[in-house]
Scaffold this active site. Sequence first.
Site, mmCIF file in Angstrom:
data_model
loop_
_atom_site.group_PDB
_atom_site.id
_atom_site.type_symbol
_atom_site.label_atom_id
_atom_site.label_comp_id
_atom_site.label_asym_id
_atom_site.label_seq_id
_atom_site.Cartn_x
_atom_site.Cartn_y
_atom_site.Cartn_z
ATOM 1 N N LEU A 169 1.212 -0.849 -0.248
ATOM 2 C CA LEU A 169 0.438 -0.163 0.299
ATOM 3 C C LEU A 169 0.842 1.195 -0.216
ATOM 4 O O LEU A 169 0.188 2.750 -0.889
ATOM 5 C CB LEU A 169 -1.146 -0.131 1.126
ATOM 6 C CG LEU A 169 -2.047 -1.699 1.330
ATOM 7 C CD1 LEU A 169 -2.737 -0.976 1.899
ATOM 8 C CD2 LEU A 169 -3.117 -0.935 -0.099
ATOM 9 N N ASP A 170 1.709 1.210 0.615
ATOM 10 C CA ASP A 170 3.003 2.247 0.795
ATOM 11 C C ASP A 170 3.493 2.541 -0.351
ATOM 12 O O ASP A 170 3.150 3.728 -1.516
ATOM 13 C CB ASP A 170 3.718 2.255 1.902
ATOM 14 C CG ASP A 170 3.771 3.093 3.061
ATOM 15 O OD1 ASP A 170 3.043 3.797 3.073
ATOM 16 O OD2 ASP A 170 4.370 2.177 4.187
ATOM 17 N N THR A 171 3.921 1.827 -1.386
ATOM 18 C CA THR A 171 4.893 1.679 -2.252
ATOM 19 C C THR A 171 3.744 1.896 -3.269
ATOM 20 O O THR A 171 4.180 2.791 -4.731
ATOM 21 C CB THR A 171 5.762 0.265 -2.588
ATOM 22 O OG1 THR A 171 5.082 -0.522 -2.338
ATOM 23 C CG2 THR A 171 6.528 0.577 -2.124
#
Length: 397
Positions: A169-171
């Site tokens: 989700l971050d990347t």
Amino acid sequence: MQDQSLPLSGVRVIDLSRVLAGPYCALLLSFLGAEVIKVEDKAGDEGRHWPPHRGDLGAAFMAMNANKRSIVVDLKSPQGAEVVKDLVKTADVVVENFKTGDMERFGIGYEVLSAINPSLVYVSISAFGRIGHKAKDLGYEALVQAYSGVMNITGSMDGEPVRCGVSFLDTSTGVMSALAAVTALYRRKETGKGGRVDASLLQTSMGLMANHVANYFQHGILSKRLGTAHPQVVPYQAYPTKDGFIFIATGNQNLWSRLCRALGREELISDPRFESNITRVEHREECLQIVFGELAKWNTAPLMETLREHGVPFSRVNDLKTLDEDGQIHALEVIRQGQDESYGEFRITGLPFRMTDMAPGELRRAPRLGEHTATVLEELGYDEAHIRKLRDAEVVV
């Protein structure tokens, strides 16, 4: 030096973000040719403290912050806010992922910065979004995996919810943010104006769960944990062999028929329980019991050869070592190599796509904390006395 042949050459990005999503957004823009100035506080990006390290640089920080220059500014001081404003006068993009309200409290929120530079593209990244009852909640990748429902459909059928092993989700939010920034820059060519981009891990999660979301809102179907299996395709998962694991993807009826032939079970093709994907999903347990039983008779290497001969899509379940040895990622030039005077040779992932007539630019190592403070301030027109005064007051380092 920027590579003038790259599409974002001449674009200046002020990276006020930390850890993963924001830094990855700015990193992708740098791979496309943008100049990135990373603004950190005295403690530095939290990612600097993630092991393993070699000397004073960590591998994880290197992976997210190559190609950038670092300056240290105390954003909580009025003088520090003025430094950021001067930077913004020269910038095309700002990326930030502070807690909702912090940038406004520092005096460098969107309204202030866009008034200084109306052409500025202001990329604001958060966990849950900047509006709604969760707007001010602290958020991290795993929390949003839990909140958005991802964690509830990840793990074995009879097990507990599991955090995905990759901070996807971050990347992915970094990718979405970079896409939005480039879109805003493209629109700016027509309008002359920048604008605000609001991205969040929650919005990204909804986008990545598109089929699960559609199943629920149209049919009220709540996805369940299925381990490596697919909720809508059978058989489509990882299986144990005698000496390892293999993933087989029989995504349509033709591939199911090929798998049956490869396993010497051609009679299953005409079995009414398995005559279509719909019936196989209905008889998931019976189908998988047979497939698991057949695959458990094989060693991985001869099984892969047989599946290849029959045209069945498969993959050994790799770790990074076996993936490295396989060579495909090197054929795609996914891994970039650079050199640092004290860290030595380093290898990180580069731009995750290829474009015609666009060779990747030079890969530069991640900066030391505050390494470029004086240089960047001099480029803004600050003289030596002004810089010394700011340093004495600990506004910059």
